[in-house]
Design an enzyme around this catalytic site. Structure first.
Site: not given
Lengths: 311, 311
Positions: B17, B39-40, B93, B171
């Protein structure tokens, strides 16, 4: 204040809870005078009795406060009409069937300038306010709630508690959550929940919650309706300065094992004292955190099926 | 405003996303400059990349705003830490896993004086704001939501959506509810809900809701994840002055069958424009009504079992 300054009150829903608690509390108290009753079955002596809610609203515009003791499913529409008519409203627990209804009522009451009192009777048990005060100077390290009772004994024949929206074991469990949220500050978070549904029922017969306080303390709750023999309604709070225990649904308070507060049940007497204060101060008291915790448990909970429940 | 006045932004969670929407929207927009990424797995070129969230907080105190694009389960702790560090926060969201988390974040942000923007991307679809405006002068008589898609196509291999807290068909359904609550005023109430759980899953694959608007209009919603062939994301609103239809998840607006608004997708561009406005005005935008409707559907819904879902 003289007795002539009592607040005129209407009472809707003349059933068991009204007869056992609301009516005696008003009669023994010095704040309210029940001038009207609305009920399809029951009547209150000395009050004007209506079968129709609309007829009451039409004919007794002199009465400016109402206590709603009807079953949950009709309460929302009654509350809306009362607020629209400018009445101050006291509601039995739970204050609504959903968070949406609850928030809608709070917004309507604010817009209309009326007082809304969403009661949680367990918060008025003898030990609760002293517990809150004692805890306010301690660091809470954990909370353990054990609420185990026999549904056959306390809810015989009440089919609605098993239907969608009936809350199941959260019907008593919400009393524990109302005490919890009264004695510890901030928003409590549901981290995990496990709900046990009998194979033939829409609502859980048991639930296990892992929560966390705003300050980070772990809180566990075990709700079970399958408890035969001794019944348990206990909340144990461990702190940096000792252990607090509320027993018998908040009626008794123990500090480090020593009984500190007990006495006869005064929950509803205190509710009406509080309602009078709110009416006179033009303030609402509508805290929906207990209902929100139940909604979050349903939202986030794992479901598993258990043995059918045959009453 | 010159480009030198862009707001320095950190972005946490460099996944699909972020790459598809957040990063291009920032790069094409004139409001934000991504100065750090956490971020990993993923990295953002031109930004300082961190694997550790705490290391970012420690080392880049010059950055005062963050966009959280991580999966829901880690977002709450990240948001808490960001708020505690005084950062303005944009959240993907859903804004939280529970109403409790959502309310806690709103309270924390208010106390800390930071901006919290709980985004609902569907609210920024082309047709939504024109729909709200058109409806604001009409009397709504009914709303019908039809949100039917193929879960195998849109959520391949996403095991977490079927787990406790994963929301299942809500969702996507929460996108419809976010549009609904943007185009009609007041608190919408869930009156009845029916949830279809596959026998091997913790979350519903379909849901049917009966709701009512604050003004009393009936609202129905059908969410279904078993739709093969054409996919439907439609909201039809009947009014006293004609019929409004939002199609394709709000991308197209029809009035009485005539296409009135369409165009390329600008949801995330508008989200970042809005975030910049909020940051500059020091205002939060955290409306949890869509999440509340889902919680109420779980709280009050009837459950029934349907065929096992095998991906």
């Amino acid at each position: 204040m003289t007795s002539s300054q009592k607040i005129a009150l209407a009472l809707a829903g003349v059933g068991k809870i009204a007869r056992d608690q609301h009516i005696p509390s008003c009669e023994e108290g010095r704040d309210f005078d029940i001038k009207a009753a609305i009920s399809r079955n029951g009547k209150i002596e000395g009050a004007e009795n209506f079968e129709s809610y609309d007829a009451f609203l039409e004919n007794r515009k002199d009465i400016r406060a109402i206590s709603l003791c009807t079953p949950p499913e009709v309460r929302f529409d009654m509350a809306k009409k009362a607020i629209a008519a400018g009445l101050d409203v006291l509601m039995e627990k739970p204050p609504a069937a959903t968070m949406g209804e609850a928030q809608a009522l709070a917004e309507m009451a604010e817009m209309a300038g009326v007082v809304l009192f969403a009661t949680w009777h367990s918060r008025f048990a003898n030990g609760v306010e002293p517990a809150r005060e004692w805890l306010s100077t301690k660091k809470i390290t954990s909370v353990t709630i054990t609420w185990k009772e026999d549904v056959r004994r306390w809810h015989p024949g009440q089919a609605w508690i098993w239907e969608a929206g009936g809350f199941g074991v959260f019907d008593p469990g919400i009393n524990a959550l109302s005490i919890l949220t009264a004695i510890i500050p901030g928003q409590t978070i549901v981290e995990k929940a496990s709900l046990a549904f009998p194979s033939n029922r829409q609502q859980p017969i048991a639930a296990s919650l892992k929560m966390r306080s705003a300050a980070g303390a772990p809180i566990s709750a075990e709700f079970d309706w399958r408890q035969e023999g001794p019944q348990t309604w206990d909340i144990v709070v461990e702190t940096d300065k000792g252990t607090l225990r509320l027993a018998k649904g908040g009626a008794e308070l123990y500090i480090d094992g020593k009984l500190t507060v007990e006495g006869p049940d005064r929950e509803y007497a205190r509710i009406y004292t509080r309602f009078a204060e709110l009416v006179r101060a033009r303030k609402s008291d509508a805290d929906y955190q207990p209902l929100r915790l139940v909604a979050d448990a349903f939202l986030t909970g794992e479901r598993h099926e258990v043995e059918a429940f045959i009453e």
